[in-house]
Design an enzyme around this catalytic site. Structure first.
Site, PDB file in Angstrom:
ATOM      1  N   CYS A 162     -10.046  -3.114  -6.702  1.00 47.56           N
ATOM      2  CA  CYS A 162      -8.935  -3.147  -8.082  1.00 47.56           C
ATOM      3  C   CYS A 162      -8.812  -3.952  -8.222  1.00 47.56           C
ATOM      4  O   CYS A 162      -7.758  -4.688  -8.340  1.00 47.56           O
ATOM      5  CB  CYS A 162      -8.218  -1.954  -7.597  1.00 47.56           C
ATOM      6  SG  CYS A 162      -6.418  -1.736  -8.271  1.00 47.56           S
ATOM      7  N   CYS A 218     -25.177  15.953   1.885  1.00 49.76           N
ATOM      8  CA  CYS A 218     -24.292  17.551   1.366  1.00 49.76           C
ATOM      9  C   CYS A 218     -24.066  18.172   2.633  1.00 49.76           C
ATOM     10  O   CYS A 218     -24.006  17.916   4.082  1.00 49.76           O
ATOM     11  CB  CYS A 218     -25.873  18.212   1.141  1.00 49.76           C
ATOM     12  SG  CYS A 218     -25.796  20.087   0.541  1.00 49.76           S
ATOM     13  N   CYS A 258      14.161 -27.687  -2.536  1.00 51.04           N
ATOM     14  CA  CYS A 258      15.588 -29.287  -2.025  1.00 51.04           C
ATOM     15  C   CYS A 258      15.536 -28.990  -0.787  1.00 51.04           C
ATOM     16  O   CYS A 258      15.981 -28.141  -0.513  1.00 51.04           O
ATOM     17  CB  CYS A 258      16.448 -29.297  -2.553  1.00 51.04           C
ATOM     18  SG  CYS A 258      17.141 -30.435  -2.364  1.00 51.04           S
ATOM     19  N   CYS A 314      19.393 -31.942  -8.679  1.00 50.60           N
ATOM     20  CA  CYS A 314      20.523 -31.275  -8.406  1.00 50.60           C
ATOM     21  C   CYS A 314      21.139 -32.743  -7.698  1.00 50.60           C
ATOM     22  O   CYS A 314      22.614 -32.762  -7.276  1.00 50.60           O
ATOM     23  CB  CYS A 314      19.454 -30.590  -7.799  1.00 50.60           C
ATOM     24  SG  CYS A 314      18.758 -31.054  -5.706  1.00 50.60           S
ATOM     25  N   CYS A 372     -11.497  25.813  -0.374  1.00 54.36           N
ATOM     26  CA  CYS A 372     -12.366  25.154   0.662  1.00 54.36           C
ATOM     27  C   CYS A 372     -11.522  23.717   0.762  1.00 54.36           C
ATOM     28  O   CYS A 372     -11.196  23.286   1.657  1.00 54.36           O
ATOM     29  CB  CYS A 372     -13.610  25.040   0.294  1.00 54.36           C
ATOM     30  SG  CYS A 372     -14.403  24.024   1.864  1.00 54.36           S
TER      31      CYS A 372
END
Length: 490
Positions: free
Chosen positions: A246, A299, A172, A145, A323
């Site tokens: 993941c 359970c 820059c 630049c 349920c």
């Protein structure tokens, strides 16, 4: 076929990190083939090919792609890296864009000024644009630049940013100029090897994180990089530290819920009252005597009622769908804002309670798993059969955890799901899976009780009981696969 275990060992001289036999988080290992031998659907929607790479192996992958792009575009390797980062290391896309318009490609990647930008003439004075000091001409440095600053200011700029943890992304110093600084421009400006090593580490991190086929293992201080062919929200496991996550979001694996939804759900859970949530999820009033009770097993089958809905267990088999399904109030949109807020909280607590209940059950069943492991080892040591003779108990406990883990993540999915026929189908399959998991949980706990000699003295399950347990494993895993096949991000 084994579930998800297509990861390859990295280096032959790497330390062998074997499975902890008491770690229930390894429940994906070795269970699928055992179930498939019993005739379960061989299609596994969670099957995903991935490779675990060491630092050196992943460096070789990156360098090969850098060299390909640098040679094709006729640019320096440091510039090629910035282009690759910009386009997520999709080499074929870069080569296609190069053929159509190289100049536009370079300006879009911020390695070359755009043709529309105002041209900057080389300064006639020897004054630095930052410190305004007059310096020798060879002390002025500039990017393409042509914004020139003295070497000391460039050094200070780069040093501060690298100390802040920046790798790719140093640009820059000129105002409104975002041209990127390639690494071969930055490195000579950094004082000391320690800072240069930090910069190289940050660059490697940024290169991997921007690569569409690579992910850093999120395990603490783990250098392994996971490589896949097609990036998807799938379960991967590090071969070094055994971290499971993941691939797409690097968070805890969450199928069938997608990455964006699980982030919303976890944020919502964190924002609500932890005390109220814990009390709601972990304690209830007994429907018979109203005493506050807390569950101490995985359970949901209490002595004569269901832990979740407190209904009579004798009639529960035919009502399990009800349920686990939240009954929406169709008239709520016509009621007051206060009523709508109460309904929203009621709905959230319904799903949170079931989400947290399965998390609690996983923790309690891990204790059962540990007891089974210890009992198997004790029997083998006492020459009461081999490890293979008792493997069915080990596999049953692992499969139970695997199924319950999936079921736990169905509740955030259902919470955010739009009402309609698809949600009804999902809730039906969710309820079917939940019912089979509860049957499996009860059978595993019963097997554990037998093996500890609590029922009927010291002894093993009968052949028919063992067959019943193995059949239940097959049914539960088949329900799990069916739900994921229909609703996971395939």
């Amino acid at each position: 076929m084994s579930v998800d275990m297509n990861s390859q060992a990295s280096d032959s001289n790497e330390e062998d990190f074997g499975e902890d036999p008491g770690d229930i988080e390894a429940y994906y290992e070795g269970v699928a083939s055992d179930v498939e031998q019993q005739g379960a659907d061989s299609f596994d929607p969670e099957e995903y090919l991935f490779t675990c790479l060491t630092y050196k192996e992943s460096q070789r992958v990156l360098i090969e792609e850098v060299n390909t792009v640098a040679a094709a575009l006729k640019v320096l390797p440091a510039v090629a890296k910035l282009i690759l980062v910009h386009l997520h290391w999709q080499v074929s896309q870069i080569l296609d864009r190069y053929k159509s318009n190289l100049s536009l490609l370079l300006s879009d990647a911020l390695v070359q000024p755009s043709n529309t930008c105002r041209s900057v003439t080389v300064p006639q004075s020897l004054q630095c644009g930052v410190c305004l000091q007059v310096v020798r001409r060879d002390s002025l440095l500039a990017l393409p630049c042509q914004h020139s600053f003295c070497k000391a200011c460039w050094e200070q700029h780069c040093t501060v940013l690298v100390k802040d943890g920046i790798g790719v992304g140093i640009s820059c110093m000129a105002q409104d100029c975002s041209l990127q600084m390639p690494e071969d421009f930055v490195l000579p400006l950094l004082p000391g090897e320690e800072l240069k090593d930090k910069y190289r580490r940050y660059l490697f991190r940024d290169y991997v994180e921007s690569h569409f086929q690579l992910q850093l293992c999120p395990g603490a201080d783990c250098p392994i990089v996971i490589k896949v062919q097609e990036p998807r929200a799938r379960r991967v496991q590090c071969s070094r530290c055994s971290e499971v996550f993941c691939f797409k979001c690097r968070q805890m694996y969450h199928a069938p819920t997608d990455c964006a939804t699980i982030r919303k759900w976890l944020t919502k859970c964190a924002d609500d009252s932890e005390t109220a949530n814990y009390i709601s999820a972990h304690t209830k009033d007994c429907p018979k005597c109203n005493i506050c009770i807390e569950k101490n097993g995985g359970c949901n089958h209490m002595v004569n009622f269901c832990w979740m809905c407190l209904g009579d267990w004798k009639t529960h088999g035919s009502e399990y769908y009800e349920c686990s399904r939240y009954k929406e109030n169709p008239d709520i949109v016509n009621q007051s804002q206060q009523a709508q807020a109460r309904e929203a909280l009621k709905k959230y607590l319904f799903y949170f309670e079931r989400w947290e209940n399965h998390n609690k059950s996983l923790q309690l069943e891990a204790q059962t798993y540990q007891r089974i492991q210890e009992k198997i080892q004790e029997r083998v040591m006492n020459n009461l059969g081999t490890w293979i003779d008792w493997q069915y108990l080990h596999n049953a406990a692992k499969l139970l955890a695997k199924c319950r883990y999936t079921l736990q993540y169905t509740y955030p999915y259902a919470y955010y799901m739009e009402s309609g026929p698809r949600k009804k189908l999902f809730e039906y399959q969710q309820a079917q899976l939940e019912a089979e998991i509860e049957n499996l949980s009860w059978k595993v706990e019963r097997a554990d009780t037998y093996e500890r000699g609590v029922v009927g003295g010291e002894g093993e399950l009968s052949a028919s009981d063992r067959g019943d347990l193995e059949n239940q494993m097959h049914i539960a895993e088949q329900r799990r696969r069916t739900l994921l096949k229909d609703f996971h991000d395939t």
